[in-house]
Design a protein around this motif. Structure first.
Motif, PDB file in Angstrom:
ATOM      1  N   THR A  62       0.866  -1.183   0.000  1.00 46.60           N
ATOM      2  CA  THR A  62       0.000   0.000   0.000  1.00 46.60           C
ATOM      3  C   THR A  62       0.901   1.231   0.000  1.00 46.60           C
ATOM      4  O   THR A  62       1.883   1.282   0.747  1.00 46.60           O
ATOM      5  N   THR A  79      -1.593   5.437  11.842  1.00 50.70           N
ATOM      6  CA  THR A  79      -3.036   5.201  11.976  1.00 50.70           C
ATOM      7  C   THR A  79      -3.601   4.486  10.750  1.00 50.70           C
ATOM      8  O   THR A  79      -4.352   3.507  10.869  1.00 50.70           O
ATOM      9  N   GLN A  80      -3.233   4.964   9.564  1.00 52.08           N
ATOM     10  CA  GLN A  80      -3.749   4.362   8.330  1.00 52.08           C
ATOM     11  C   GLN A  80      -3.239   2.937   8.138  1.00 52.08           C
ATOM     12  O   GLN A  80      -3.953   2.075   7.626  1.00 52.08           O
ATOM     13  N   THR A  81      -2.009   2.688   8.556  1.00 52.01           N
ATOM     14  CA  THR A  81      -1.472   1.319   8.462  1.00 52.01           C
ATOM     15  C   THR A  81      -2.266   0.382   9.355  1.00 52.01           C
ATOM     16  O   THR A  81      -2.651  -0.726   8.939  1.00 52.01           O
ATOM     17  N   LYS A  82      -2.532   0.813  10.576  1.00 52.90           N
ATOM     18  CA  LYS A  82      -3.308  -0.018  11.513  1.00 52.90           C
ATOM     19  C   LYS A  82      -4.725  -0.236  10.983  1.00 52.90           C
ATOM     20  O   LYS A  82      -5.273  -1.347  11.057  1.00 52.90           O
ATOM     21  N   GLU A  83      -5.330   0.808  10.439  1.00 52.68           N
ATOM     22  CA  GLU A  83      -6.685   0.685   9.900  1.00 52.68           C
ATOM     23  C   GLU A  83      -6.719  -0.266   8.700  1.00 52.68           C
ATOM     24  O   GLU A  83      -7.673  -1.033   8.541  1.00 52.68           O
ATOM     25  N   LYS A  84      -5.696  -0.225   7.870  1.00 56.76           N
ATOM     26  CA  LYS A  84      -5.658  -1.040   6.653  1.00 56.76           C
ATOM     27  C   LYS A  84      -5.394  -2.510   6.962  1.00 56.76           C
ATOM     28  O   LYS A  84      -6.059  -3.399   6.430  1.00 56.76           O
ATOM     29  N   TYR A  85      -4.419  -2.783   7.838  1.00 61.40           N
ATOM     30  CA  TYR A  85      -3.950  -4.153   8.037  1.00 61.40           C
ATOM     31  C   TYR A  85      -4.185  -4.713   9.437  1.00 61.40           C
ATOM     32  O   TYR A  85      -3.976  -5.905   9.664  1.00 61.40           O
ATOM     33  N   GLY A  86      -4.581  -3.866  10.380  1.00 67.61           N
ATOM     34  CA  GLY A  86      -4.909  -4.358  11.715  1.00 67.61           C
ATOM     35  C   GLY A  86      -3.728  -4.544  12.644  1.00 67.61           C
ATOM     36  O   GLY A  86      -3.905  -4.885  13.819  1.00 67.61           O
ATOM     37  N   ARG A  87      -2.501  -4.320  12.145  1.00 65.70           N
ATOM     38  CA  ARG A  87      -1.316  -4.513  12.976  1.00 65.70           C
ATOM     39  C   ARG A  87      -0.124  -3.768  12.371  1.00 65.70           C
ATOM     40  O   ARG A  87      -0.157  -3.340  11.213  1.00 65.70           O
ATOM     41  N   SER A 130       3.361   3.964  16.738  1.00 66.43           N
ATOM     42  CA  SER A 130       3.101   2.539  16.514  1.00 66.43           C
ATOM     43  C   SER A 130       3.200   1.719  17.791  1.00 66.43           C
ATOM     44  O   SER A 130       2.815   0.532  17.796  1.00 66.43           O
ATOM     45  N   THR A 133       0.134  -0.345  19.288  1.00 65.05           N
ATOM     46  CA  THR A 133      -0.172  -1.539  18.494  1.00 65.05           C
ATOM     47  C   THR A 133       0.828  -2.645  18.773  1.00 65.05           C
ATOM     48  O   THR A 133       0.458  -3.810  18.975  1.00 65.05           O
TER      49      THR A 133
END
Length: 254
Positions: A62, A79-87, A130, A133
């Protein structure tokens, strides 16, 4: 016994400064070994291109543009990484800047702040954003990209070297404080690598000869030399390494 310690399947990596050079190599290699990679740099078109090449090769990526001198961009990247992939499992803090080359006294206050903001503060802020998470996962690998200049300053790179020395200590602090959460932090110190970022150095015949005269491995480094070391530190192959300083300089500092 785990047979493929380099397997990153199920892992999510953020790579900054990933539009070219060392960062692109890191993103490509992590994806080739199974990681879902968030490719980040300042320009959306540039990271789109890298992400597309990963997708074409069968990986998952991504593209998220972010300026590492902007705290809001850094927070949004996490934030967007966590929202996209959950981790978030792996952070490669590769983005850096060096707007001045010459005697240290010629570095303006604005240039000093820019170097420190991107080369040190941004690495801290992305890791910190990060951290919740990674703490929840009880795992994580932070890889900070320093330089041999952070160990021994080179002419013309004074404040850049200061920033890279600070990044080495920041890595050790992260390792010391966050190890209890299962988070590892290590730092890579590349030597002279043939990238666009270092073009002013390796295209200078006098500087190149200075390096070549001191290299036991008689060649300049390539981005993949650093990408492969990054892969090692991202994977379980380095599970017992934290707070470590890894030089990849062809033996220049010997």
């Amino acid at each position: 016994m785990q047979t493929n310690v380099m397997d990153l399947s199920g892992k999510v990596a953020i790579v900054t400064g990933a539009s070219k050079g060392i960062g692109e190599s890191c993103a490509q290699l992590l994806a080739a070994h199974g990681a879902k990679v968030v490719v980040s740099s300042r320009k959306q078109e540039a990271v789109d291109e890298v992400a597309q090449s990963i997708l074409k090769a069968g990986g998952e990526a991504t593209a998220i543009a972010a300026h590492m001198g902007n705290l809001e961009h850094i927070q949004a990247l996490a934030t967007q990484t966590k929202e996209k992939y959950g981790r978030i499992d792996i952070i490669v803090n590769n983005a850096a800047t060096n707007p001045v080359f010459g005697p240290t006294e010629q570095c303006s206050p604005d240039a000093f702040d820019k170097i420190m903001d991107v080369n040190v503060k941004a690495c801290f802020e992305l890791a910190k954003a990060s951290l919740p998470t990674m703490k929840a996962q009880k795992s994580g690998s932070i890889i900070n990209m320093s330089s041999i200049g952070g160990i021994r300053p080179e002419p013309g790179l004074g404040i850049y070297s200061v920033s890279k020395a600070a990044l080495i200590m920041l890595t050790k602090v992260m390792a010391k404080e966050w190890g209890m959460y299962g988070i590892r932090a290590n730092v890579i110190c590349p030597g002279l690598i043939q990238t666009k970022f270092s073009e002013a150095l390796w295209k200078n015949e006098k500087i190149t000869q200075h390096f070549m005269n001191q290299l036991p491995i008689a060649r300049l480094g390539q981005p993949d030399d650093i990408g492969k070391l990054t892969l090692f530190l991202a994977s379980d192959a380095s599970a017992y390494s934290t707070g470590s300083v890894f030089t990849s300089d062809g033996g220049f500092l010997i």
